[in-house]
Structure formats: C-alpha cells, structure tokens
Design a protein around this motif. Sequence first.
Motif, mmCIF file in Angstrom:
data_model
loop_
_atom_site.group_PDB
_atom_site.id
_atom_site.type_symbol
_atom_site.label_atom_id
_atom_site.label_comp_id
_atom_site.label_asym_id
_atom_site.label_seq_id
_atom_site.Cartn_x
_atom_site.Cartn_y
_atom_site.Cartn_z
ATOM 1 N N SER A 95 0.815 -1.216 0.000
ATOM 2 C CA SER A 95 0.000 0.000 0.000
ATOM 3 C C SER A 95 0.849 1.266 0.000
ATOM 4 C CB SER A 95 -0.911 0.009 1.231
ATOM 5 O OG SER A 95 -0.123 0.060 2.398
ATOM 6 N N THR A 157 -3.940 -4.229 3.204
ATOM 7 C CA THR A 157 -3.522 -3.295 2.167
ATOM 8 C C THR A 157 -4.526 -2.145 2.056
ATOM 9 O OG1 THR A 157 -2.527 -5.115 0.948
ATOM 10 C CG2 THR A 157 -2.854 -3.084 -0.255
ATOM 11 N N SER A 158 -5.826 -2.484 2.033
ATOM 12 C CA SER A 158 -6.782 -1.382 1.890
ATOM 13 C C SER A 158 -6.811 -0.502 3.129
ATOM 14 C CB SER A 158 -8.181 -1.867 1.532
ATOM 15 O OG SER A 158 -8.369 -3.180 1.851
ATOM 16 N N LYS A 161 -3.762 1.820 3.068
ATOM 17 C CA LYS A 161 -3.842 2.854 2.045
ATOM 18 C C LYS A 161 -4.462 4.143 2.589
ATOM 19 C CE LYS A 161 -4.939 0.347 -1.833
ATOM 20 N NZ LYS A 161 -5.963 0.150 -2.849
ATOM 21 N N THR A 162 -5.243 4.023 3.664
ATOM 22 C CA THR A 162 -5.901 5.209 4.209
ATOM 23 C C THR A 162 -4.946 6.026 5.083
ATOM 24 O OG1 THR A 162 -6.637 4.024 6.175
ATOM 25 C CG2 THR A 162 -8.112 4.006 4.283
ATOM 26 N N LYS A 274 -14.608 -2.797 0.582
ATOM 27 C CA LYS A 274 -13.322 -2.505 -0.039
ATOM 28 C C LYS A 274 -13.209 -3.172 -1.400
ATOM 29 C CE LYS A 274 -11.626 -0.201 3.479
ATOM 30 N NZ LYS A 274 -11.380 -0.844 4.757
ATOM 31 N N ILE B 3 -2.798 0.726 -6.890
ATOM 32 C CA ILE B 3 -2.192 -0.025 -5.794
ATOM 33 C C ILE B 3 -0.690 0.163 -5.760
ATOM 34 C CG2 ILE B 3 -1.699 -2.373 -5.035
ATOM 35 C CD1 ILE B 3 -4.773 -2.490 -6.544
#
Lengths: 275, 326
Positions: A95, A157-158, A161-162, A274, B3
């Motif tokens: 990420s 990962t999601s 990412k934030t 997500k 990504i």
Amino acid sequence: MSRVRLSRWLLAIPMSLLALATIYPLLFTVNVAMKTRRDYILDRFALTDTLRWDNISTAWNSVGMDRYFVNSLIVVTSSVVLLLLLGSMAGFALSQLRFRGSSALFLGCLAGLFVPFQVIMVPLARIMADTALIDTYPGLVLVFVAQFLPFTVFLMTSYYKTIPREVIDAARIDGNSVYGVYRRIMLPLGTPALLSVGILNALFCWNDVLMSLVMMPSAEHRTLMVGVTSLRGQYSNDIPTFASGVLIAAIPVLVVYLFLQRQIADGVAAGSTKG
Amino acid sequence: MPIGNAQPSVRPVPSGRTDGAAAEAGGRRRGAGSRHLRGGSRAERLAPYVLVAPAILIIVVLRLYPLLLGVNFSFTGDGERNGTTVGIDNYLELLDDSLFRTALGNVGLLVLLLPVAVAIPGLLATFIYLRVPGHRFYRSVYFFPAVLSPVIVGAIFNLLLAFDGPVNAVLGAVGISPVDWLGNPDVAMFVVVGVHIWATFGMALVVFLAGFATLDAALLDAARVDGASLVQVIRHVIIPGLSRTIAFVAVTTMVGMLTSMFGLLYVMTSGGPEGSTYLPEYYIWIQQGQMNRPALASAASTVLFVIMLVVGLLQVKLLRRAGGED
C-alpha cells in the motif's frame, strides 16, 4: 406519517419471530446440557430446575474435549499471529511503498482468494505428507495461513492505504528504515484493522472442520470441531452429554461474540465494501 | 488510487533533500547499514520485497501451485494405474457416477435457491435500515449464528430435527405427522440448505447494512415525502442504489454454499440418505479420504474450480453492469 409508523411496528412482529428462531436453538441446547438423561427423555422442553454441570465435566474430561480444546488453541493462536504478521508486512509494502512488480504481487495474493481449499485438497494433502507436515501442528497452521492470508493481505492493504504518506515521510525523516517504519508506525497505527482481521481469522480457524479433518487425521491431534463431530456417534443415546460437548465448543465463540461483536461485523463489512 | 506504480524507488515519495536528511539521521543512529539512502541502499531497496516475500511464497506454494498440481493429477490414474496418464478417464468416470451427478444436481438446486438466500438478508437489512423499533437488537441477534461453526450448527439441528426430536414434537402437538427431516431423500437437501441459510444470513445482512451506509439518504427522504410505499421505495430506490452490494452478496453467498457446507453435510447427513445430499466438496472429500481415489477426487476438484470460475466471472460481469448503472 402515522401509517409509516404503524407499518414499522407491524414489521417488528416477523422480525421478533425470526430473532426467536435465531436464538432458540442455542437456548434449547444450553437447557438440554443442564438436564439429566431422564429429565430429557421425560420432557425435552421444560426448563431445567437446577444448573447441573455434571454433563459439562463429563464431556470435558472423559470424551477428550480438554485435549481437543488445547489443540485448537495452539493451532488457532499460532495461525492468527502468523497471519497478522505476514499480512501486515505485505499490506504495508503493497500500500505504501513503491517498487517494481508491486501490482503483480498484489494480484498474485488476490488470486489465492479464488482457490478454495476443496479445490486443492488432494495435492495439498500430498505436499504435506511429502514434507512430513501432515498431522503436525505446523502443518495445519501453514494450511490455515495459506487459506486466510489472501484475505488478510487484501484487508490490510486497503486499510494501510488510508494512512497518509506524510506520516511515513515524517518517520523516514526521523531516521527510520523501512523496517523501522513498519515496526514503529505501521503496526501501532494498524491496530484497529489488525484487531478486526485477527478476530475474524481466529473465528475462521477455530470453526474450521474440513482442513482440520484432512490435515490432522490422528485422534491425538484432533481439533475441537472435529472432536464435536466424533461426539455424535459416541453419545447418540446420551443427548445431555452430547449437548454439553457442543456447548463447550461454542462457548469461546459466544464469549468473543458478546464482547467483540462490533469488530467482527466491521471486519465483514470492510471485506465487502473494499471490494 | 492505484495499488502500486512502477517506479524503481522504494522510497515513499521523499524529495531529494529530505531524503538526504533521512540518510544522515539514519546513518547517525544505526551506523553504516543505512548510510546510502540517497540512491536507496541495497537493503532499503530490497525491503519491500522482503516484506512481501513470506506472504507471496506461502500463497504461491500452498495455494496456486497445488491448483496446477491438482489439474495435472486429474489426468492420471488411481491405484494400479497410479502415476500413469489416463487422459480424461477420470472425468468420464465422474459423469458416470450417480453420486457425482447428484452433487452437480444439488449445485443446480443451490443456484435456484440463491435468490431466496439473498432476498432474506436484503429485506431484513432494509427493515433495519428503516429503523424498525429495536433494530439494534435484531442486528446483533441475527448476526450471531454466523459466528458458530457449521459443525456446531449441524449438531444443534441434529438434536432439533431428530425424528423423535422437539420440532416433530411441536408439529405433533398441532396435529401434523412427524417428518423425517434428515432421513427422507426428497426433504434432506432442502433442510440442510435451510439450516445453512439460517446460519449465514447474518453475514449477508451485515454486508447489506454496509451497502446501505453508502446509499444516498436524500433519495429515500424524497421518496418518502412523495408518499412512496415501502414496496415502491425498495423497487425504485433501494434495489438500483444497492445493485453492487446485491451482486456482491449473490456471489459470496453462492461461493459460501459451494465451499462452506461441508461441516453441515458431515454432521447432519454424511451425504445421505441415498446420497441425496452430496455436494462436490463432500464428494471430493469422500473420494480422497475414504475411497482412496485421489486422482478421481482431483478431477472433481477441477470441475468444482470451473464452477467457481464461472461464478467469479459472473461476478465481474454483474459488478461491471451494476457499476455502469450508477
């Protein structure tokens, strides 16, 4: 407006009935577990007059539920720790770091999502047998980790990412290496996601039966859920003891649910939105 | 946000100057190891790969490679013909096996029951979203069976549905003759699917509620001001607004029915009566573990994988179409 309100109250009727249908089977089981065999045969529904723990202790001691319980605990704990560690490491890199091949690697992880255990059961059992990992704790742990890692990497990962890049930049300026950033920044910041994903993974591993059945053939290493399936044959005439065994296997999950409902639901919801 | 992007640097966006500063600070603190950060020291450049490697390794070795191995395996023989190539013999044998045909037929049944399995949590989520009195309570009660293992659920329903069990006792009290829930080949599969839906609708409910959170509340208010009935609101506001969520739930529910009913089948029916409750996953397990026919099991696995692929592709298609409607 009042019509709307009325219809809402009308809806509450089927919804309460359904709630009852959801909760009753478990209450029934708890009630049966407290009864003597004679009480159960005479009247299945009557509320037990005393809280009797004999059946529970019989199931715990003489059926081997105690050993199965410990086996499950060992395997589930190790699996979850490994999943969180590997999942957060990969999630952080995928990420926040730029490197060649990162999207290919991410897709590689995701591809695992589309290969259910049933599809690879035969070759996986063979690999485990060839490497002498079948019927060992590490073997089942590896199978669990392989099963739930794609989902864990995806969620971590999601989540990562934030986290704004500035946070990482600042940590780098302070002289942290990439690993330092992972250890000092990403792990602590990831706590809410790690908690959610960790609980979900713990539930998945604790509740599994097929993987445990295939990878742990011996009675000595049997996990709790496989142990519950063996109760059925042994105690078909002693329903209260059978119900007690089922209850022993369910209690840890129920406790987790009572206290961590929010995180479980959040984890499930995160997995869906997500996507 | 994409990504990853194909830049050679591993650094999270630093400019040259701050980078140098970081290198100096790093050098001071930990010595020679991280001194060359400007160009990206070797260790730092490799760091992302080191972080990803264990996960990738496990997934490739224990998930993706076995898939290839299994497909390959399905074209070899069992027993005396172990290791020899037999072409599509295993697949022909599958087609010939009435148990496997039943398993496929039951997959068809699952597809037919899918709308029910999606509609129930969808409707309940709608009610909860519209703030039926006590909605918070319902939400947590409905979700609760979803955390129980299929084995536990199956064991509990074994008690409830036994021929001399409580469900039949209740039926008897109102004058209905007892049903052999798990012993009648015409009934058993429906019972098992019903129990599966009972145990899992809470999952889908939570997913639906997460979808509702993204729904434009203004649309709902507008519909209500215009005096739309509940059915109209569902048809014209909620279903179009949630098409992505509905597609997602449909696919995950289908995948769930194909891959997480083993525990129920194992505990409740063992595939019986008369093989009427076989599903591909149960068939695979029987052939590999009990019948010692790993190659035949691999062929069944490959068939299951193809079914899952079709479901997956359908998902992509549905999601894309739903996305287009937004």
